[in-house]
Motif scaffolding. Structure first.
Motif, mmCIF file in Angstrom:
data_model
loop_
_atom_site.group_PDB
_atom_site.id
_atom_site.type_symbol
_atom_site.label_atom_id
_atom_site.label_comp_id
_atom_site.label_asym_id
_atom_site.label_seq_id
_atom_site.Cartn_x
_atom_site.Cartn_y
_atom_site.Cartn_z
ATOM 1 N N SER A 33 -36.468 7.172 10.233
ATOM 2 C CA SER A 33 -36.137 6.291 9.113
ATOM 3 C C SER A 33 -34.637 6.125 8.900
ATOM 4 C CB SER A 33 -36.766 6.833 7.821
ATOM 5 O OG SER A 33 -36.244 8.124 7.519
ATOM 6 N N VAL A 34 -33.846 6.943 9.609
ATOM 7 C CA VAL A 34 -32.380 6.870 9.488
ATOM 8 C C VAL A 34 -31.780 6.881 10.898
ATOM 9 C CG1 VAL A 34 -32.015 7.766 7.166
ATOM 10 C CG2 VAL A 34 -32.441 9.358 9.038
ATOM 11 N N PRO A 35 -31.976 5.818 11.665
ATOM 12 C CA PRO A 35 -31.577 5.832 13.078
ATOM 13 C C PRO A 35 -30.092 6.016 13.321
ATOM 14 C CG PRO A 35 -32.144 3.608 12.358
ATOM 15 C CD PRO A 35 -32.572 4.536 11.266
ATOM 16 N N LEU A 36 -29.252 5.778 12.309
ATOM 17 C CA LEU A 36 -27.807 5.938 12.482
ATOM 18 C C LEU A 36 -27.271 7.181 11.772
ATOM 19 C CD1 LEU A 36 -26.513 2.255 12.162
ATOM 20 C CD2 LEU A 36 -26.924 3.584 14.238
ATOM 21 N N ALA A 37 -28.144 8.088 11.364
ATOM 22 C CA ALA A 37 -27.677 9.324 10.726
ATOM 23 C C ALA A 37 -26.740 10.065 11.671
ATOM 24 C CB ALA A 37 -28.864 10.209 10.368
ATOM 25 N N GLY A 38 -25.629 10.551 11.132
ATOM 26 C CA GLY A 38 -24.645 11.258 11.942
ATOM 27 C C GLY A 38 -23.630 10.358 12.602
ATOM 28 N N CYS A 39 -23.833 9.048 12.528
ATOM 29 C CA CYS A 39 -22.910 8.086 13.140
ATOM 30 C C CYS A 39 -21.851 7.661 12.127
ATOM 31 C CB CYS A 39 -23.660 6.856 13.635
ATOM 32 S SG CYS A 39 -24.959 7.192 14.836
ATOM 33 N N VAL A 40 -20.616 7.697 12.547
ATOM 34 C CA VAL A 40 -19.512 7.226 11.710
ATOM 35 C C VAL A 40 -19.118 5.839 12.213
ATOM 36 C CG1 VAL A 40 -17.181 7.666 10.865
ATOM 37 C CG2 VAL A 40 -18.724 9.586 11.364
ATOM 38 N N VAL A 41 -19.307 4.831 11.376
ATOM 39 C CA VAL A 41 -19.035 3.446 11.758
ATOM 40 C C VAL A 41 -17.939 2.895 10.856
ATOM 41 C CG1 VAL A 41 -19.986 1.128 12.044
ATOM 42 C CG2 VAL A 41 -21.427 3.139 12.493
ATOM 43 N N ALA A 42 -16.871 2.411 11.453
ATOM 44 C CA ALA A 42 -15.786 1.804 10.686
ATOM 45 C C ALA A 42 -15.997 0.301 10.627
ATOM 46 C CB ALA A 42 -14.437 2.118 11.332
ATOM 47 N N ILE A 43 -15.709 -0.309 9.486
ATOM 48 C CA ILE A 43 -15.769 -1.760 9.364
ATOM 49 C C ILE A 43 -14.384 -2.279 8.997
ATOM 50 C CG2 ILE A 43 -18.226 -1.780 8.786
ATOM 51 C CD1 ILE A 43 -17.502 -2.174 5.886
ATOM 52 N N THR A 44 -14.000 -3.378 9.629
ATOM 53 C CA THR A 44 -12.650 -3.914 9.460
ATOM 54 C C THR A 44 -12.640 -5.193 8.641
ATOM 55 O OG1 THR A 44 -12.890 -5.123 11.551
ATOM 56 C CG2 THR A 44 -11.909 -2.919 11.650
ATOM 57 N N ALA A 45 -13.803 -5.598 8.124
ATOM 58 C CA ALA A 45 -13.893 -6.839 7.359
ATOM 59 C C ALA A 45 -13.549 -6.599 5.895
ATOM 60 C CB ALA A 45 -15.302 -7.414 7.474
ATOM 61 N N ASP A 46 -12.968 -7.586 5.267
ATOM 62 C CA ASP A 46 -12.735 -7.556 3.825
ATOM 63 C C ASP A 46 -13.861 -8.313 3.124
ATOM 64 O OD1 ASP A 46 -11.470 -7.139 1.371
ATOM 65 O OD2 ASP A 46 -10.411 -9.051 1.497
ATOM 66 N N ARG A 47 -14.058 -9.547 3.521
ATOM 67 C CA ARG A 47 -15.133 -10.340 2.941
ATOM 68 C C ARG A 47 -16.491 -9.812 3.420
ATOM 69 N NH1 ARG A 47 -17.677 -14.839 5.022
ATOM 70 N NH2 ARG A 47 -18.781 -16.119 3.483
ATOM 71 N N ARG A 48 -17.415 -9.688 2.498
ATOM 72 C CA ARG A 48 -18.793 -9.245 2.737
ATOM 73 C C ARG A 48 -18.862 -7.792 3.232
ATOM 74 N NH1 ARG A 48 -22.175 -13.587 6.042
ATOM 75 N NH2 ARG A 48 -23.898 -12.392 5.143
ATOM 76 N N ARG A 49 -17.801 -7.012 2.972
ATOM 77 C CA ARG A 49 -17.840 -5.637 3.451
ATOM 78 C C ARG A 49 -18.860 -4.807 2.683
ATOM 79 N NH1 ARG A 49 -12.231 -2.751 1.346
ATOM 80 N NH2 ARG A 49 -11.809 -4.161 -0.388
#
Length: 383
Positions: free
Chosen positions: A15-31
């Motif tokens: 149910s949490v397929p990305l648990a443990g994953c650190v994902v950075a987002i570079t967007a400002d709009r819709r972040r």
């Protein structure tokens, strides 16, 4: 034949397929929307917008361009972005010119660059004569230049950057081009966050970076170069940090530098999240059979006994080093060098191993101390 008495549990990451994953987002709009989509799947999100969209403080150029559009019949109107088109219509409404502008566009051939612009045009009650399948201005240009343009009037709703090649090509074919400036790219609203992200990528502390615009990707490389981390950041994107882009156009800065990047076929946030969800577990997951059941590592998480435990960064790094050779002893000095990048007192290793065991709870005994030698994972016999 060896048979295991270990307990069998379902996939703890179901149910949490990305648990443990650190994902950075570079967007400002819709972040906020992108953050929510990722966090629902268990990811830890690091937000560091490299650019932001700014409306022009002085609306005089936009007003003048709108008046020029209304001064005579338009033959073509080019919508390049959804946000830009909506911004133009909103500004026209504020000036009392919305109906006149919509009528002028209705009498012209409206061309849309990609699905976002198409959706925005339709939302204003208009329909497009041609919609390019991607956000490539070249596709719109090819469609237009296949026609006789001399003497035509073309309004181009500008995206964040002035597309000189596109506009000059139309003028070279004899068209009168009205450049409609709605918004532009501005500096990051949080430069310190961008600097922190650069260092984190260089140290491989994030597992993926999500990009929603090519200028945003270029801005990250510029920030890395300014900090003297350009080479390390590019090396990290080669492996192991995943660059996930919303579309091929967004990935251009990576392709230009021959760096790997992935993008979905459809340029949507949901598709971007899906490609991260499909790709990261396969890159990060490692399963180690133990006498207590499978130890399933994924990024900064470990699945054991059917549950997922999120580990602090350093205990997770120690566990990954031990998992490189399950069952084999890893010396304290090697852990110091690999995890902390230095030599020094062993106490930091001992403290971190204690934190790791505490996080694992009843399964903490899987991390075994070998006196005067180091530590190992109590892997199942044969591993």
């Amino acid at each position: 034949m060896h048979t295991s008495a270990a307990a069998v549990f379902p996939d703890p990451y179901g149910s949490v397929p990305l648990a443990g994953c650190v994902v950075a987002i570079t967007a400002d709009r819709r972040r906020e929307e992108l953050t929510t989509l990722l966090e629902r799947r268990g990811a830890r999100v690091v937000s560091a917008p490299t650019l932001r969209i700014q409306q022009f403080e002085d609306e005089t150029p936009l007003f003048a361009a709108t008046q020029a559009c209304l001064s005579g019949p338009l033959d073509y109107v080019v919508a390049t972005t959804g946000i830009g088109w909506r911004g133009w219509m909103s500004a026209a409404q504020g000036w009392g010119l919305e109906d006149a502008l919509r009528t002028s566009c209705m009498l012209a051939s409206v061309l849309t660059r990609g699905p976002k612009a198409t959706g925005a045009v339709r939302a204003t009650g208009l329909s497009e004569s041609y919609a390019s399948p991607s956000e490539e201005s070249r596709e719109i240009l090819n469609w237009l230049t296949a026609r006789q343009l001399r003497g035509t009037r073309i309004a181009v709703q500008r995206h964040a950057s002035y597309d000189a090649v596109f506009i000059e090509a139309l003028r070279e074919h004899g068209a009168e081009v009205i450049d409609v400036p709605v918004y532009r790219w501005g500096p990051s609203p949080d430069p310190a966050a961008v600097d922190r992200l650069v260092h984190a990528i260089a140290r491989r502390e994030v597992h993926a970076v999500a990009f929603t615009s090519a200028p945003g990707a270029s801005a990250l490389f510029e920030a890395a170069d300014a900090l003297g981390e350009g080479a390390r950041v590019r090396a990290a994107f080669t492996q192991p940090v995943l660059a996930a882009c919303v579309g091929e156009l967004c990935a251009r800065p990576f392709l230009a530098e021959r760096l790997p990047a992935l993008w979905p076929q459809r340029g949507r946030l949901g598709s971007l999240v899906r490609i991260l969800t499909d790709e990261l577990p396969g890159r990060l997951r490692q399963t180690i059979p133990t006498a207590l059941g499978d130890l399933v590592l994924q990024g900064n998480a470990v699945g054991i006994g059917g549950n997922v435990v999120i580990l602090p960064a350093q205990p997770a790094a120690v566990l990954h080093e031990l998992a490189r050779s399950p069952g084999r002893v890893v010396a304290r000095t090697d852990l110091l060098r690999r995890v902390w990048g230095r030599r020094g007192a062993d106490h930091i290793v001992e403290v971190t191993v204690a934190r790791l065991r505490a996080a694992l709870g009843e399964h903490g005994g899987l991390v075994v101390t070998v006196p005067k030698r180091g530590y190992r994972i109590a892997a199942e016999s044969g591993h």
